[in-house]
Scaffold this motif. Sequence first.
Motif, mmCIF file in Angstrom:
data_model
loop_
_atom_site.group_PDB
_atom_site.id
_atom_site.type_symbol
_atom_site.label_atom_id
_atom_site.label_comp_id
_atom_site.label_asym_id
_atom_site.label_seq_id
_atom_site.Cartn_x
_atom_site.Cartn_y
_atom_site.Cartn_z
ATOM 1 N N MET A 1 0.840 -1.194 0.000
ATOM 2 C CA MET A 1 0.000 0.000 0.000
ATOM 3 C C MET A 1 0.878 1.247 0.000
ATOM 4 N N PHE A 2 0.253 2.364 -0.342
ATOM 5 C CA PHE A 2 0.984 3.596 -0.608
ATOM 6 C C PHE A 2 0.341 4.746 0.157
ATOM 7 N N ALA A 3 1.162 5.580 0.796
ATOM 8 C CA ALA A 3 0.665 6.759 1.510
ATOM 9 C C ALA A 3 1.593 7.926 1.242
ATOM 10 N N SER A 4 1.025 9.084 0.981
ATOM 11 C CA SER A 4 1.818 10.269 0.692
ATOM 12 C C SER A 4 1.035 11.520 1.066
ATOM 13 N N LEU A 5 1.728 12.495 1.654
ATOM 14 C CA LEU A 5 1.116 13.781 2.005
ATOM 15 C C LEU A 5 2.003 14.896 1.459
ATOM 16 N N PRO A 6 2.026 15.057 0.131
ATOM 17 C CA PRO A 6 3.029 15.928 -0.490
ATOM 18 C C PRO A 6 2.683 17.405 -0.535
ATOM 19 N N MET A 7 1.435 17.781 -0.316
ATOM 20 C CA MET A 7 1.009 19.117 -0.679
ATOM 21 C C MET A 7 1.630 20.221 0.171
ATOM 22 N N TYR A 8 1.861 19.972 1.452
ATOM 23 C CA TYR A 8 2.468 20.978 2.316
ATOM 24 C C TYR A 8 3.777 20.487 2.934
ATOM 25 N N ASP A 9 4.348 19.443 2.395
ATOM 26 C CA ASP A 9 5.533 18.839 2.979
ATOM 27 C C ASP A 9 6.779 19.678 2.694
ATOM 28 N N ARG A 10 7.524 20.021 3.730
ATOM 29 C CA ARG A 10 8.769 20.774 3.650
ATOM 30 C C ARG A 10 9.770 20.175 4.630
ATOM 31 N N PRO A 11 11.052 20.477 4.487
ATOM 32 C CA PRO A 11 12.028 19.968 5.464
ATOM 33 C C PRO A 11 11.684 20.353 6.898
ATOM 34 N N GLU A 12 11.122 21.557 7.071
ATOM 35 C CA GLU A 12 10.829 22.032 8.430
ATOM 36 C C GLU A 12 9.678 21.287 9.095
ATOM 37 N N ASN A 13 8.779 20.696 8.302
ATOM 38 C CA ASN A 13 7.645 19.989 8.914
ATOM 39 C C ASN A 13 7.650 18.496 8.603
ATOM 40 N N ASP A 48 -3.705 2.465 -7.695
ATOM 41 C CA ASP A 48 -4.756 1.587 -7.182
ATOM 42 C C ASP A 48 -4.528 1.204 -5.728
ATOM 43 N N ASP A 49 -3.269 1.325 -5.253
ATOM 44 C CA ASP A 49 -2.966 0.941 -3.877
ATOM 45 C C ASP A 49 -2.832 2.153 -2.955
ATOM 46 N N LEU A 50 -3.394 3.297 -3.377
ATOM 47 C CA LEU A 50 -3.335 4.496 -2.550
ATOM 48 C C LEU A 50 -4.159 4.308 -1.286
ATOM 49 N N LEU A 51 -3.492 4.319 -0.150
ATOM 50 C CA LEU A 51 -4.188 4.224 1.130
ATOM 51 C C LEU A 51 -4.567 5.601 1.645
ATOM 52 N N LEU A 52 -3.616 6.539 1.572
ATOM 53 C CA LEU A 52 -3.881 7.905 2.019
ATOM 54 C C LEU A 52 -3.099 8.885 1.173
ATOM 55 N N GLY A 53 -3.814 9.859 0.629
ATOM 56 C CA GLY A 53 -3.195 10.928 -0.126
ATOM 57 C C GLY A 53 -3.883 12.236 0.200
ATOM 58 N N GLY A 189 -10.674 22.880 1.011
ATOM 59 C CA GLY A 189 -9.248 22.825 1.283
ATOM 60 C C GLY A 189 -8.632 21.529 0.788
ATOM 61 N N MET A 190 -7.344 21.349 1.082
ATOM 62 C CA MET A 190 -6.665 20.127 0.684
ATOM 63 C C MET A 190 -7.448 18.919 1.211
ATOM 64 N N THR A 191 -7.717 18.005 0.315
ATOM 65 C CA THR A 191 -8.648 16.916 0.596
ATOM 66 C C THR A 191 -7.909 15.593 0.729
ATOM 67 N N PHE A 192 -8.145 14.907 1.830
ATOM 68 C CA PHE A 192 -7.584 13.575 2.012
ATOM 69 C C PHE A 192 -8.384 12.590 1.169
ATOM 70 N N ILE A 193 -7.666 11.724 0.459
ATOM 71 C CA ILE A 193 -8.310 10.749 -0.426
ATOM 72 C C ILE A 193 -7.700 9.371 -0.229
ATOM 73 N N THR A 194 -8.415 8.368 -0.725
ATOM 74 C CA THR A 194 -7.915 7.005 -0.785
ATOM 75 C C THR A 194 -8.357 6.407 -2.120
ATOM 76 N N ALA A 195 -7.873 5.229 -2.415
ATOM 77 C CA ALA A 195 -8.222 4.599 -3.690
ATOM 78 C C ALA A 195 -9.716 4.318 -3.770
ATOM 79 N N LYS A 196 -10.206 4.179 -4.986
ATOM 80 C CA LYS A 196 -11.636 4.009 -5.224
ATOM 81 C C LYS A 196 -12.212 2.805 -4.489
ATOM 82 N N THR A 197 -11.433 1.745 -4.353
ATOM 83 C CA THR A 197 -11.944 0.484 -3.795
ATOM 84 C C THR A 197 -11.814 0.393 -2.285
ATOM 85 N N ILE A 198 -11.262 1.419 -1.633
ATOM 86 C CA ILE A 198 -10.986 1.341 -0.190
ATOM 87 C C ILE A 198 -12.067 2.075 0.599
#
Length: 243
Positions: A1-13, A48-53, A189-198
């Motif tokens: 499975m795959f998880a990513s939170l790229p929209m506000y990710d910076r070295p400081e946070n 297809d394996d997006l758990l959290l985005g 605002g920035m919306t948390f999503i998961t794959a269609k089948t989850i």
Amino acid sequence: MFASLPMYDRPENRAAHDALWDGVRGALGFGPEALDRETDHVEGWGRDDLLLGQICNLPYRAQFRDNVTRIACSDYGLTDTPAGYYHSVFVVRAEDAPRGLAPATLGRFAYNDALSHSGWGGPLARVTEQGLQFHTTLHTGAHIDSMKAVVDGRADLAAIDAVTWRMLQSWEPRSAELRVIGRTGLSPGMTFITAKTIDPAPIKAALNTAIAELSPEHAQTLGVRGIVELADSAYDLPIPKAP
């Protein structure tokens, strides 16, 4: 499975985002050990394996609405903004601020991406409402690069996601050379999503738990206060014309 939170990710946070994911994973009882920071964010939204985005509302509306499952919108506690919504701020160089928005649109407008609501769709809607238009545009690729373009004089105006602007003010000294001269309308605002089948319900519960259990330091760094489930109709906004 795959998880990513790229929209506000910076070295400081980064550590705070890692702590948030650890909390989600712990509450769920499963998931990848770490957030993915290598996969391109658009590619990640389509996996297809997006758990959290986390996705901006414009690419969600334009390309992914029927291909992912919405979990909830993030609430970053923005001033004069309902929970679950956000806006962008128009910024110019300090010496140009007294002139206002209308003259600024006659110069070069720096935008991060044509599929960014905060950097393109929202500001385009606002200036159109006022009978204005962007006469010249500059594609930068990121909000921070739009900020730098204005500071350096390669552009005269930019619209920055208000959450990003708050971070830039904290961590980018050159942001002090700019001034806010207006803001866009509100949108989801920035919306948390998961794959269609989850099933999104367990992930939503895990997010609520993880946000509530963040340490005070990480909670302050991220600025996220919670999540809000908006009606589907909140996303019924027009798709803007590309620059």
